[in-house]
Design a protein around this motif. Structure first.
Motif, short mmCIF file in Angstrom:
data_model
loop_
_atom_site.label_atom_id
_atom_site.label_comp_id
_atom_site.label_asym_id
_atom_site.label_seq_id
_atom_site.Cartn_x
_atom_site.Cartn_y
_atom_site.Cartn_z
N GLY A 654 15.26 25.88 36.45
CA GLY A 654 14.83 24.33 36.23
C GLY A 654 14.73 24.21 35.39
O GLY A 654 14.23 23.49 34.27
N TYR A 657 16.48 24.46 32.61
CA TYR A 657 17.47 23.31 31.79
C TYR A 657 16.04 21.80 31.56
O TYR A 657 16.99 20.87 31.64
N ILE A 659 13.76 20.79 33.61
CA ILE A 659 14.00 19.81 34.84
C ILE A 659 12.22 20.00 34.97
O ILE A 659 11.92 21.03 35.05
N THR A 698 20.23 16.99 35.75
CA THR A 698 20.26 17.33 34.23
C THR A 698 20.47 15.82 33.19
O THR A 698 20.37 15.70 31.64
N ARG A 700 24.22 16.30 32.05
CA ARG A 700 25.34 16.82 31.38
C ARG A 700 26.59 16.47 32.27
O ARG A 700 26.41 16.92 32.93
#
Length: 780
Positions: A654, A657, A659, A698, A700
């Protein structure tokens, strides 16, 4: 409540016995709790006891759940002590009652019961006049009299006693208490509180018992007549034998002599001939016993019909075999190559070991017809044995002669029907064999399909070894999952995979349409189906790996065309893509096309089903919560494990990215796979679910034209999967442009034809980082 409504009485649980009101009977008591209950009842006023039946007579210490709720309040008339701590109790049934509560704490069982009055008694008197009640009472007495007259040892004074009663309720209760019905029937009568219904139920049971007696008497009469007939035939046969001897006709050829002559001509081993000679000798000695003689006659005839040493020579023309296979089947190149290799080896060695071929594939892909074509190519007799649902080992090995109706097993019967010892034998649906207490059918098949054992296969009925080593066995299956490993190890597995749409088009045009035209009495000039119509049928009217449903749809068109031609509406019917709906109705299936826009939390996965490949759109939502993972869409255990593995991987990476550390503690993740009513399971959706979850977390977007398949590990490795051909076909049909497959499946991609991979960019991946790199929309 009054004392009349609730009574507290000692209780005895009866095994295999139901006591009725008006019944005077005795029973023996041996259990300590029951003896204590009897003794307590003898001490109380009125000496009353409550009797109810156990549901299971094997239970030694019954609970409330083990007892019927409705029983009988009875008075104890006499108690006799017997040896071995037994009590014989004589009781008189008084009225039915229902258990309200049972006490088990005391040394005996004590029940609080409520008497059950006849609920239908007052309404019956109010609704029906005296004449109707009198009619029912007399009718029941007449049925009872007829029933009692059928029982030879039934006391006649009981018939007189029932005539003294005039009330319908009294007559019903008395008869129910004094006829020898089964315990479950008595319990049913006891629990019925509606008098009219109890009257009807009792009358039905008495009439039913008399019908059973009639059938039993008819059967006994027929058996007696048959025995007399057999005795008569024996006497006549002996007289005929004596007459022939007197006339000097002993030279008449008997059945035994015919058997002997056939045995002398039989081409078989010495072991078989010795067994036959022994049975022919027994046949001669049992002429005076028709039953035993008939069994031996059947056995000898079976032995003489078996092709012990009779064989047919293989047809070794490779060119002819190739021609036959090409005529009968389009595609299936791997299967055809293996068959031609087998023929080449047979041609060089003049014998060679017969392989056991196992054709595995979805329904309707031509597995059974391949075996038939192979038999035609070899010019061998063809025997098909369906094993679907066979669960008795005797179906394979045969029954021993000592059993009534004994017969050879299916293998021996197939050899006999083929007429040679080296036919092509198809064992169809071998994956659907099942086992039960009668034996392990799969283990019986081991001896049949093992080249080290089957040269001396022993059928229980034949009792002599049968050589199966020259039989060419071909088996078919839809899946290998249910076939035990030892049996699978003895077979050479050839996969018959799903047909592509192009293959279905060729099969329909070259095989199915001509076949259906002939079957429906149509000529090619009367009905024509365009290639576009066939393509649409295969795509939008069927959803299968094979062509069975496609053939049914073509047959449907033929039937409608035949009707139009006979009604004079048309002389020639032409079916095209534009008018196909007129003959087949609206389209039944539509492929779920690729999404038009890139979205967050939506990823297209690929799945294998028994009818081919399919695409699965996996959707993920993230919402505030307590860190729960919600899975919907009827997911199986394997897919649930993949989802948990995927979320663990995402949490471990995580930080890469962006998080937040507490994100998963404060948010719930919901994974859903439509359609919700269809069960789904399998190990190939791991990377798809992980990608969808990471996208949702995320924010995305995932490319809409990307599909993927593969299993994920905790460390993000991508593991190989099966059914790649079917999955790529589904991806192409859905309009996907890029497909991510495990790197270890590259060798499978190389074996696929260009028709399957056409228009697809196939990217091998070995780690989740590669998957995410290809799947996520590039950030600008």
């Amino acid at each position: 409540m009054t004392d009349r409504e609730i009574m507290s009485l000692p209780m005895v649980a009866l095994r295999g016995m139901t006591v009725m009101p008006e019944m005077v009977t005795h029973f023996d008591v041996s259990r300590e709790r029951s003896i204590e209950a009897i003794e307590e009842a003898m001490q109380e006023e009125g000496q009353k006891i409550f009797l109810t039946a156990q549901r299971d007579i094997e239970v030694e210490e019954p609970t409330a759940a083990d007892l019927y709720e409705v029983g009988t309040i009875a008075s104890i008339r006499q108690v006799i002590k017997l040896p071995r701590n037994l009590l014989r109790v004589l009781i008189s049934g008084e009225e039915r009652a229902v258990i309200r509560r049972v006490e088990f704490e005391t040394p005996y069982m004590r029940a609080e019961v409520s008497p059950l009055p006849d609920s239908g008694e007052e309404p019956l008197e109010a609704a029906a006049d005296q004449v109707s009640q009198e009619a029912m009472t007399r009718g029941l007495k007449e049925i009872y009299a007829e029933y009692a007259g059928r029982l030879p040892k039934y006391p006649k004074d009981m018939l007189k006693q029932v005539q003294e009663y005039t009330e319908l309720a009294k007559v019903v209760n008395w008869i129910a208490a004094n006829v020898p019905l089964e315990q479950k029937d008595l319990q049913e009568l006891l629990e019925e509180t509606d008098l009219l219904k109890r009257y009807q139920l009792l009358a039905f049971k008495l009439v039913n018992e008399m019908q059973i007696m009639n059938i039993k008497e008819e059967i006994q009469t027929k058996v007696r007549e048959r025995v007399d007939q057999n005795q008569r035939e024996y006497i006549l046969r002996e007289q005929l034998k004596l007459i022939r001897e007197e006339l000097g006709e002993e030279n008449t050829i008997s059945d035994a002599e015919e058997f002997q002559a056939a045995a002398d001509r039989l081409q078989a081993s010495d072991e078989v001939k010795e067994k036959l000679q022994k049975e022919i000798g027994r046949f001669k000695s049992t002429l005076n016993s028709p039953a035993e003689n008939g069994v031996i006659r059947t056995y000898i005839e079976t032995m003489l019909e078996m092709p012990w040493d009779k064989a047919v020579e293989d047809h070794r023309d490779i060119a002819y075999a190739r021609q036959v296979l090409e005529e009968d089947h389009y595609g299936l190149e791997q299967v055809k190559e293996r068959v031609l290799e087998f023929l080449a080896v047979r041609a060089l060695t003049r014998k060679g070991e017969s392989p056991i071929l196992c054709l595995v594939g979805p329904p309707g892909t031509g597995k059974t017809s391949i075996a038939r074509s192979l038999a035609r190519a070899l010019k061998k007799p063809y025997v098909r044995i369906s094993l679907g649902g066979v669960r008795d080992e005797a179906e394979i090995r045969g029954h021993r002669k000592t059993y009534v109706g004994a017969m050879p097993g299916r293998i021996a019967a197939g050899i006999r029907s083929a007429g040679v010892k080296n036919p092509l034998m198809l064992l169809d649906e071998i994956d659907k064999v099942s086992n039960d207490y009668k034996g392990d059918t799969f283990s019986a098949l081991l001896e049949v399909l093992d080249s080290e054992q089957n040269y001396r296969f022993r059928d229980h009925y034949l009792e002599v070894p049968l050589d199966l080593s020259e039989v060419l066995f071909v088996t078919t299956a839809n899946t290998l999952q249910t076939i035990p490993r030892p049996l699978l190890d003895r077979m050479e597995v050839i996969e018959v995979s799903s047909y592509t749409e192009n293959e279905k088009l060729h099969i329909a045009m070259e095989h199915l349409i001509p076949k259906q035209l002939e079957r429906h009495g149509l000529k090619p000039e009367q009905l024509s189906i365009s290639r576009g119509a066939v393509w649409r049928m295969a795509r939008n009217y069927t959803k299968e790996a094979g062509v069975r449903q496609l053939e049914r749809e073509i047959g449907n068109i033929c039937r409608k065309a035949a009707r139009e031609i006979l009604e004079g509406k048309k002389e020639k019917v032409r079916v095209t893509e534009s008018n196909l709906h007129k003959y087949l109705g609206n389209e039944k299936y539509t492929y779920q096309k690729a999404n038009l826009t890139d979205e967050v939390g939506i990823v297209r996965g690929l799945a294998w089903t028994s009818v081919g490949g399919d695409t699965l759109q996996i959707e993920v939502n993230v919402m505030p919560g307590k860190g729960e993972l919600i899975l919907t869409g009827q997911l199986g255990d394997v897919m649930k494990e993949s989802a948990r593995t995927g979320i663990s991987y995402i949490r471990s990476v995580g930080s890469r990215y962006g998080i937040a550390e507490d994100f998963f503690e404060n948010h719930d993740i919901h994974i859903h796979i439509p359609e919700g009513a269809v069960p789904k399971d399998g190990p190939s959706a791991g990377i798809t679910m992980a990608t969808a979850m990471l996208s949702a977390v995320t924010g995305r977007k995932v490319r809409a034209d990307v599909a993927m398949t593969g299993e994920i590990t905790l460390r993000g490795r991508v593991l190989p999967i099966g059914g790649l051909k079917e999955k790529l076909l589904a991806a192409g049909s859905a309009g996907m442009k890029t497909v991510l497959v495990p790197k270890e499946n590259e060798k499978d991609v190389a074996e696929l034809s260009a028709e399957i991979t056409k228009g697809l960019k196939i990217i091998p991946v070995s780690h989740m980082e590669q998957v995410l790199e290809e799947a996520f929309v590039k950030e600008e």
